[in-house]
Design a protein around this motif. Structure first.
Motif, PDB file in Angstrom:
ATOM      1  N   VAL A  91       0.857  -1.177   0.000  1.00 53.57           N
ATOM      2  CA  VAL A  91       0.000   0.000   0.000  1.00 53.57           C
ATOM      3  C   VAL A  91       0.892   1.224   0.000  1.00 53.57           C
ATOM      4  N   TYR A  92       0.615   2.148  -0.910  1.00 51.82           N
ATOM      5  CA  TYR A  92       1.375   3.395  -1.013  1.00 51.82           C
ATOM      6  C   TYR A  92       0.433   4.538  -0.673  1.00 51.82           C
ATOM      7  N   LEU A  93       0.704   5.250   0.409  1.00 48.81           N
ATOM      8  CA  LEU A  93      -0.096   6.416   0.808  1.00 48.81           C
ATOM      9  C   LEU A  93       0.555   7.664   0.238  1.00 48.81           C
ATOM     10  N   HIS A  94      -0.247   8.542  -0.372  1.00 46.20           N
ATOM     11  CA  HIS A  94       0.326   9.700  -1.033  1.00 46.20           C
ATOM     12  C   HIS A  94      -0.691  10.838  -1.135  1.00 46.20           C
ATOM     13  N   ASN A  98      -3.903  11.785   1.666  1.00 46.92           N
ATOM     14  CA  ASN A  98      -3.466  10.419   1.978  1.00 46.92           C
ATOM     15  C   ASN A  98      -4.208   9.381   1.155  1.00 46.92           C
ATOM     16  N   ARG A  99      -4.198   9.585  -0.149  1.00 46.02           N
ATOM     17  CA  ARG A  99      -4.792   8.587  -1.041  1.00 46.02           C
ATOM     18  C   ARG A  99      -4.005   7.285  -0.913  1.00 46.02           C
ATOM     19  N   MET A 100      -4.650   6.199  -1.261  1.00 46.37           N
ATOM     20  CA  MET A 100      -4.067   4.882  -1.116  1.00 46.37           C
ATOM     21  C   MET A 100      -4.015   4.199  -2.477  1.00 46.37           C
ATOM     22  N   THR A 101      -2.834   3.729  -2.847  1.00 47.17           N
ATOM     23  CA  THR A 101      -2.678   2.909  -4.042  1.00 47.17           C
ATOM     24  C   THR A 101      -2.231   1.536  -3.575  1.00 47.17           C
ATOM     25  N   VAL A 102      -2.998   0.521  -3.937  1.00 47.78           N
ATOM     26  CA  VAL A 102      -2.693  -0.853  -3.544  1.00 47.78           C
ATOM     27  C   VAL A 102      -2.108  -1.576  -4.748  1.00 47.78           C
ATOM     28  N   LEU A 112      -8.828  -4.128   4.581  1.00 49.53           N
ATOM     29  CA  LEU A 112      -8.879  -3.047   5.547  1.00 49.53           C
ATOM     30  C   LEU A 112      -9.977  -3.391   6.545  1.00 49.53           C
ATOM     31  N   LEU A 146      -9.196  -4.740  -0.486  1.00 53.07           N
ATOM     32  CA  LEU A 146      -8.513  -3.666  -1.205  1.00 53.07           C
ATOM     33  C   LEU A 146      -7.858  -4.172  -2.488  1.00 53.07           C
TER      34      LEU A 146
END
Length: 182
Positions: A91-94, A98-102, A112, A146
């Protein structure tokens, strides 16, 4: 990320990904941000803002990082990946929100836990239930998927594998114990 190695050198594959994938994602995200910054107007007074990448740009950076990491495993003389490998789910939070890319490779899965609050007691609950409070409210966790497993048991995944020129074989077929039917 979570990496689940399989096969004789699966532990080495998982450790390689653990040690290299985060840096590769960072590398490609930075490149995308630099490219985005170069594309902004020269006279733009807002040019000092933090660069926010679009969803597609983050996904492309993550995909490039995974491909490069896979190539690195294949080139590593200390890892025999002929019948070994690893799954990867990360998971990349950005971004400011704080969007989440899985990212998911293989049959690992990201979930989750969503807290569910309930008013009053549910059927079967008693006063000894630790999730119940004194006022009769209770809570529980609901699993929210997710990601989806990448497995040849899914029809769309079999189609994707074959369209890419791959074959789907069991371990017995690979070892010559069962016939290979095309």
């Amino acid at each position: 990320g979570v990496y689940d190695g399989h096969g004789r050198d699966g532990d080495k594959c998982a450790q390689y990904v653990r040690d290299n994938l985060p840096q590769l994602v960072t590398k490609y995200v930075i490149r995308a941000k630099m490219k985005e910054k170069a594309n902004t107007l020269v006279g733009d007074t807002e040019n000092n803002e933090v660069i926010q990448l679009k969803k597609e740009q983050i996904q492309a950076a993550c995909q490039k990082a995974h491909i490069e990491c896979n190539r690195g495993i294949r080139r590593n003389v200390h890892i025999d990946d002929s019948l070994s490998g690893t799954t990867a789910v990360s998971v990349y939070l950005h971004g400011e929100r704080n969007r989440m890319t899985v990212c998911n490779v293989g049959d690992s899965r990201a979930i989750l836990g969503q807290m569910i609050q309930r008013n009053g007691k549910n059927d079967g609950e008693d006063d000894a239930n630790p999730s119940s409070s004194e006022n009769g409210n209770s809570s529980s966790l609901r699993a929210q998927p997710l990601s989806r497993d990448q497995t040849p048991y899914r029809r769309d995944e079999r189609v994707r594998i074959r369209a890419a020129g791959g074959r789907i074989l069991s371990l017995d077929q690979l070892e010559g114990l069962e016939p290979v039917n095309n």
